[in-house]
Design a protein around this motif. Structure first.
Motif, PDB file in Angstrom:
ATOM      1  N   PHE A  23       6.783   5.558  -3.553  1.00 56.30           N
ATOM      2  CA  PHE A  23       5.611   4.909  -4.609  1.00 56.30           C
ATOM      3  C   PHE A  23       6.229   3.664  -5.086  1.00 56.30           C
ATOM      4  N   ILE A  83       0.393   9.370 -11.012  1.00 57.83           N
ATOM      5  CA  ILE A  83      -0.838   9.810  -9.881  1.00 57.83           C
ATOM      6  C   ILE A  83      -1.418  11.070 -10.796  1.00 57.83           C
ATOM      7  N   ILE A 127      -7.394   7.397  -3.720  1.00 55.88           N
ATOM      8  CA  ILE A 127      -7.293   8.102  -2.454  1.00 55.88           C
ATOM      9  C   ILE A 127      -8.146   9.447  -2.445  1.00 55.88           C
ATOM     10  N   GLN A 155      -1.649   5.042 -11.966  1.00 56.77           N
ATOM     11  CA  GLN A 155      -1.854   3.912 -11.013  1.00 56.77           C
ATOM     12  C   GLN A 155      -2.561   4.511  -9.881  1.00 56.77           C
ATOM     13  N   ILE A 156      -2.625   5.763  -9.598  1.00 51.36           N
ATOM     14  CA  ILE A 156      -3.463   6.236  -8.560  1.00 51.36           C
ATOM     15  C   ILE A 156      -4.381   7.337  -8.888  1.00 51.36           C
ATOM     16  N   ILE A 197      -7.978   0.775 -10.164  1.00 50.21           N
ATOM     17  CA  ILE A 197      -6.640   1.391  -9.638  1.00 50.21           C
ATOM     18  C   ILE A 197      -6.812   1.700  -8.272  1.00 50.21           C
ATOM     19  N   THR A 198      -5.874   2.674  -7.649  1.00 53.26           N
ATOM     20  CA  THR A 198      -5.948   2.849  -6.377  1.00 53.26           C
ATOM     21  C   THR A 198      -6.794   4.340  -6.267  1.00 53.26           C
ATOM     22  N   PRO A 208      -2.251  -1.627  -3.679  1.00 55.20           N
ATOM     23  CA  PRO A 208      -2.957  -1.209  -5.022  1.00 55.20           C
ATOM     24  C   PRO A 208      -4.257  -1.751  -5.169  1.00 55.20           C
ATOM     25  N   LYS A 209      -5.211  -0.929  -5.823  1.00 52.91           N
ATOM     26  CA  LYS A 209      -6.435  -1.029  -6.044  1.00 52.91           C
ATOM     27  C   LYS A 209      -7.461  -0.820  -4.924  1.00 52.91           C
ATOM     28  N   GLN A 231     -14.456   2.860  -9.709  1.00 46.72           N
ATOM     29  CA  GLN A 231     -12.898   2.287  -9.204  1.00 46.72           C
ATOM     30  C   GLN A 231     -12.911   0.782  -9.264  1.00 46.72           C
ATOM     31  N   ILE A 261       1.648   0.432  -2.782  1.00 45.76           N
ATOM     32  CA  ILE A 261       1.757   1.348  -3.905  1.00 45.76           C
ATOM     33  C   ILE A 261       2.266   2.911  -3.473  1.00 45.76           C
ATOM     34  N   ILE A 262       1.732   3.263  -1.972  1.00 42.77           N
ATOM     35  CA  ILE A 262       2.271   4.543  -1.598  1.00 42.77           C
ATOM     36  C   ILE A 262       2.654   4.046   0.014  1.00 42.77           C
TER      37      ILE A 262
END
Length: 349
Positions: A64, A79, A190, A155-156, A187-188, A30-31, A182, A5-6
């Motif tokens: 992304f 994000i 960070i 998504q993040i 979702i992701t 992802p996730k 989470q 995803i990133i």
């Protein structure tokens, strides 16, 4: 093939002459719950801000879902960010704070009410809709900030030391709650912290940083049990770190004694650093150990005693044991092969 995803590719960031990031390469799935961990000034918050679009890389690229987003402003990225200072609107109540982003997007009132109600349930704040922000505890304010970020369905979610302002007991409760949250929203996350326990408790993977560079990426277990260098070993948990020589595969010499270990692939007689965690040293009677020493201090830590022992060569060892010993007592120490971790000798810039 893994989908990310990133992705950060060779990302550098300079502030004037100072290089805050030195060629960062990072891929996040992802996730995942990924934590950027390191001391103050290591570049973790700068990395987070580049992902969020609040800073632009001096060089390198940010992707992304495979699309380059270097020049995309924060509001156009899927994000959202939760900062340490929650930046809640003091003149709005809980409902209005959470609904703010949806109102900006001109979402219909009925849908806003449904979404906010769902978020309040998710963060355990049902019934708090009309509460004034000033009347909330630090933990409750943090939940509102997270709900406000999540209600926009990013998504993040980026979290920059969001538990830093909370007391120890509440911080530990919120660690568990954040991880559960989470997993529920899927979702992701960070996450940025300098707290090693926080990183080990919550993360799927930990990214250890120092002086603008990534030192190691791995699961909490890998980072703790298999640190790649002295910095990681020292920063994550407590440890006895000694100079050694790898005589051959599975044989390391330290303190003029040869120990069997599980490591291989080093050059014969290569100088190395040896990590032995305090909990991996077994205490036995003085004449039964591989080494012996005199107990210099004993501190009760609740689940174990923290014991300092000075061995015959003058080296001080830290030991964590459930067995009580007395200051001045001579004890033996046993270190099994599995407890010995060999690291490459650090090369400093």
């Amino acid at each position: 093939m893994d989908k990310y995803i990133i992705e950060l590719q060779d990302v550098t960031k300079k502030f004037g002459e100072k290089e805050a990031l030195c060629g960062i390469n990072l891929k996040i799935r992802p996730k995942e719950f990924v934590t950027l961990l390191g001391p103050s000034g290591c570049g973790k918050t700068t990395t987070l801000r580049i992902i969020g679009g609040f800073e632009t890389p001096t060089s390198g690229d940010v992707y992304f879902e495979g699309k380059r987003i270097n020049d995309l402003p924060p509001y156009q990225r899927q994000i959202n960010t939760v900062f340490q200072k929650y930046a809640l609107f003091p003149h709005y109540n809980v409902f209005e704070n959470i609904a703010f982003g949806l109102k900006i997007k001109k979402i219909p009132k009925k849908i806003i009410q449904e979404k906010v109600a769902h978020m309040l349930k998710l963060v355990n704040l049902e019934g708090f809709e009309k509460r004034d922000i000033h009347s909330l505890s630090g933990g409750q304010q943090q939940r509102v900030a997270i709900a406000r970020a999540l209600v926009n369905e990013p998504q993040i979610l980026l979290l920059d030391e969001p538990l830093g302002a909370l007391d120890l007991k509440l911080r530990k409760e919120m660690q568990l709650e954040l991880k559960n949250m989470q997993q529920r929203v899927g979702i992701t996350f960070i996450y940025v912290t300098h707290d090693q326990e926080e990183a080990l408790t919550m993360s799927d993977r930990v990214v250890v940083m120092s002086e603008g560079e990534i030192q190691q990426i791995g699961t909490p277990e890998d980072i703790y049990n298999e640190p790649v260098n002295r910095f990681v070993a020292d920063f994550i948990g407590e440890g006895n770190i000694l100079d050694g020589v790898m005589i051959e595969d599975f044989q390391v010499k330290m303190e003029d004694k040869v120990f069997t270990c599980l490591d291989k692939g080093f050059q014969p007689n290569e100088r190395v650093e040896v990590l032995i965690r305090p909990e991996d040293i077994q205490i036995v009677k003085g004449d039964e150990g591989m080494m012996k020493g005199i107990v210099e201090s004993v501190m009760f830590k609740g689940v174990h005693y923290e014991i300092t022992v000075k061995d015959e060569g003058g080296v001080r060892w830290m030991i964590h044991s459930i067995h009580m010993v007395k200051v001045g007592e001579t004890i033996g120490m046993v270190i099994v092969p599995d407890a010995i971790h060999i690291m490459k000798k650090a090369v400093w810039k």
